[in-house]
Design a protein around this motif. Structure first.
Motif, PDB file in Angstrom:
ATOM      1  N   GLU A 497      38.923  63.591  27.510  1.00  0.00           N
ATOM      2  CA  GLU A 497      37.991  63.508  28.632  1.00  0.00           C
ATOM      3  C   GLU A 497      36.570  63.333  28.133  1.00  0.00           C
ATOM      4  O   GLU A 497      36.284  63.459  26.927  1.00  0.00           O
ATOM      5  N   ILE A 498      35.662  63.065  29.070  1.00  0.00           N
ATOM      6  CA  ILE A 498      34.233  63.049  28.784  1.00  0.00           C
ATOM      7  C   ILE A 498      33.542  63.967  29.786  1.00  0.00           C
ATOM      8  O   ILE A 498      34.045  64.206  30.887  1.00  0.00           O
ATOM      9  N   VAL A 499      32.353  64.482  29.383  1.00  0.00           N
ATOM     10  CA  VAL A 499      31.576  65.402  30.214  1.00  0.00           C
ATOM     11  C   VAL A 499      30.127  64.929  30.214  1.00  0.00           C
ATOM     12  O   VAL A 499      29.578  64.574  29.158  1.00  0.00           O
ATOM     13  N   GLY A 500      29.495  64.940  31.378  1.00  0.00           N
ATOM     14  CA  GLY A 500      28.080  64.592  31.471  1.00  0.00           C
ATOM     15  C   GLY A 500      27.212  65.745  31.028  1.00  0.00           C
ATOM     16  O   GLY A 500      27.276  66.833  31.599  1.00  0.00           O
ATOM     17  N   LEU A 501      26.374  65.505  30.004  1.00  0.00           N
ATOM     18  CA  LEU A 501      25.642  66.597  29.358  1.00  0.00           C
ATOM     19  C   LEU A 501      24.135  66.530  29.561  1.00  0.00           C
ATOM     20  O   LEU A 501      23.397  67.265  28.898  1.00  0.00           O
ATOM     21  N   THR A 502      23.658  65.678  30.454  1.00  0.00           N
ATOM     22  CA  THR A 502      22.224  65.619  30.689  1.00  0.00           C
ATOM     23  C   THR A 502      21.956  65.512  32.180  1.00  0.00           C
ATOM     24  O   THR A 502      22.879  65.288  32.977  1.00  0.00           O
ATOM     25  N   SER A 503      20.698  65.692  32.579  1.00  0.00           N
ATOM     26  CA  SER A 503      20.370  65.802  34.004  1.00  0.00           C
ATOM     27  C   SER A 503      20.361  64.459  34.729  1.00  0.00           C
ATOM     28  O   SER A 503      20.226  64.425  35.950  1.00  0.00           O
ATOM     29  N   ARG A 504      20.521  63.374  34.003  1.00  0.00           N
ATOM     30  CA  ARG A 504      20.620  62.062  34.654  1.00  0.00           C
ATOM     31  C   ARG A 504      22.083  61.604  34.649  1.00  0.00           C
ATOM     32  O   ARG A 504      22.905  62.099  33.871  1.00  0.00           O
ATOM     33  N   THR A 505      22.382  60.655  35.514  1.00  0.00           N
ATOM     34  CA  THR A 505      23.694  60.008  35.464  1.00  0.00           C
ATOM     35  C   THR A 505      23.701  59.041  34.285  1.00  0.00           C
ATOM     36  O   THR A 505      22.819  58.185  34.170  1.00  0.00           O
TER      37      THR A 505
END
Length: 548
Positions: A497-505
């Motif tokens: 899987e992948i995970v979003g790690l910053t406040s932007r898309t």
């Protein structure tokens, strides 16, 4: 083409970076570290130097205590191993680097357990000490994570389970004098909250230095303590998990855990404030907002919605605990808040022990982006200073009390791995995180990184630049992904899987196994790969910092 930072990583000699060893036993530690394959370099020499300063000083914190077996010591002015810190969360971080020392450290508390079931609150060169209890991180969770991560044998786990079960019985017998089902503090030291105004007019030690007694002449003792009660609730959950594995009665432990949580909410939770407070023996709430909240949340108390509310109202609130260098040990708007970081104080300064306990609370609820707002300034402070302190100035990040403090050393090693490294998980996954550390003060700098780790004989390498990240496996390119993403694989490197790690898309392309996959992932979103598809499995959104 091999990136220059990867070439630098591959040329790194850990022994040379660590330098001359301080004692003969360090050769064994160095050999174990090298077997892990863990290496780190940065485009900023200062970061690389500080990393290997941490490794070298970590070795200094490992030595025999009450017998001839080397274990992890707290470091600094603290000669020995404390159950609330060194013997739980600190050793759990060490488990990814020097697992044999973690095993020995946990085993020491079982080995020196008193006949009535009491664990020593510390193990020192002078022997085990039993003056008080001192609980924060649940030992059973640390033991279970260490067992799974390093695939230890059931005999060791069974021995630890027996010892922890006997300690649970001791706490139930001696620390429930009011009959509430919660766990009571008889002194300041029972929770390690030294100098905290939470315990003003309470003695530092139990009466007669006997952990079964409190001063009957004290007008407010005992305290029904939320952090102690949450610790036991979480401890019992994990004793249930261990019982499941060993073929025991897991349900009995889960019923006990449920009873502890019910007592915690009945006695310590204020629904209007959304906070957990001590209650004195007269039933009055001790309405002082300290990092008690973070301790309770790190024990997996409450659901994702409650955690998000706690973030907005308290942990990410700049009037409460979200200082420039968070997390403070006392709410910033409390008139008793004292930022004096030149002593062992839990009445204001940012304590490194709070910092290394925080990730579990955030990650348990999928709040990876918000956690990075704590990782980043902490790393900036530890990179800037010339020692590893217990406390940080919450306004400037300046190093405070003591030095060569192993929680601080392991904080740097852990936070680098969580932010920009390769982190093996107890459940069998690997995290490859594509964020760059950055300074919290002064001018902008770009600190690019490369990280290596060996897992089951496979050599993994991660290169993080401003443009994106690359994962290499046994010398060949495994994949590329945009900056600001965490890639999760199994231990062989298969994509999960992948995970979003910053406040932007984050948008871009994930290149993997000969395929180019378009990705667009929101903050904290998780997208799982299954049968050639990339499906969103969780998207909790983002809790923004607040200002009062």
């Amino acid at each position: 083409m091999i990136p220059p930072l990867l070439e630098q990583l591959r040329a790194t000699d850990v022994a040379e970076k660590v330098g001359p060893l301080a004692k003969p036993a360090d050769a064994t530690l160095l050999a174990e570290w090298q077997r892990s394959g863990v290496r780190f370099v940065s485009s900023a020499d200062r970061l690389t130097e500080r990393y290997y300063d941490a490794v070298r000083e970590l070795f200094d914190c490992i030595a025999p205590a009450a017998d001839e077996t080397p274990i992890l010591h707290e470091g600094g002015i603290y000669h020995g191993c404390w159950l609330e810190s060194t013997g739980t969360i600190n050793a759990e971080l060490l488990s990814r680097f020097l697992p044999s020392i973690t095993t020995a450290t946990y085993s020491a508390f079982a080995r020196f357990q008193r006949e009535d079931g009491l664990f020593p609150y510390k193990v020192t060169p002078q022997g085990p000490a039993f003056n008080q209890i001192q609980l924060v991180t649940p030992l059973a969770r640390s033991v279970w994570n260490h067992f799974r991560l390093n695939r230890l044998d059931d005999d060791w786990l069974s021995q630890m389970f027996g010892a922890m079960s006997r300690y649970d019985a001791w706490l139930a017998r001696y620390r429930n004098t009011l009959g509430t089902g919660a766990v009571e503090a008889f002194s300041t030291y029972d929770t390690g909250h030294d100098l905290s105004s939470r315990f003003w007019h309470v003695p530092d030690s139990p009466f007669g230095n006997d952990p079964t007694r409190y001063d009957l002449d004290n007008p407010i003792l005992p305290f029904i303590a939320p952090d102690l009660t949450a610790n036991v609730a979480c401890q019992r959950d994990y004793l249930g998990a261990i019982a499941d594995h060993l073929g025991g009665d897991a349900n009995a432990w889960r019923l006990k855990a449920g009873a502890s949580r019910a007592a915690l909410y009945a006695q310590c939770y204020d629904p209007e404030d959304g906070f957990f407070y001590d209650r004195d023996r007269h039933g009055r709430v001790v309405r002082i907002q300290s990092d008690n909240l973070l301790r309770v949340l790190a024990c997996e108390i409450g659901d994702a919605d409650n955690f998000a509310k706690a973030l907005e109202r308290y942990l990410l609130n700049t009037r409460k605990f979200f200082a420039k260098f968070p997390v403070t040990s006392m709410a910033l708007d409390d008139p008793r808040f004292d930022p004096n970081f030149g002593q062992n104080s839990w009445n204001g300064p940012t304590n490194v022990l709070s910092l290394i306990r925080a990730p579990h609370a955030f990650e348990h609820h999928g709040r990876h982006v918000e956690l990075s707002w704590i990782l980043q300034p902490t790393l900036s402070a530890l990179f800037a200073t010339d020692r590893f302190p217990q406390t940080l100035n919450p306004y400037t990040g300046a190093a405070g009390f003591t030095e060569k403090y192993s929680p601080s050393i392991l904080c740097l090693l852990d936070f680098i791995e969580r932010l920009s490294g390769i982190l093996p998980r107890p459940e069998g996954a690997l995290w490859f995180t594509g964020l760059l550390p950055k300074p919290a003060t002064h001018r902008y700098e770009a600190w690019e990184t490369a990280y290596g780790r060996r897992v089951d004989g496979v050599e993994f390498e991660l290169v993080n630049t401003q443009e994106g990240s690359e994962i290499w496996c046994d010398g060949g390119l495994l994949g590329r992904f945009p900056a600001g993403i965490r890639v999760v694989t199994d231990r062989s490197g298969a994509l999960l899987e992948i995970v979003g790690l910053t406040s932007r898309t984050v948008t871009g392309r994930l290149e993997w196994d000969g395929k180019s996959i378009p990705v667009s992932i929101a903050p904290n979103e998780r997208r799982r790969f299954d049968a050639g598809t990339c499906v969103s499995t969780s998207a909790p959104g983002l809790v923004l910092p607040s200002f009062g």
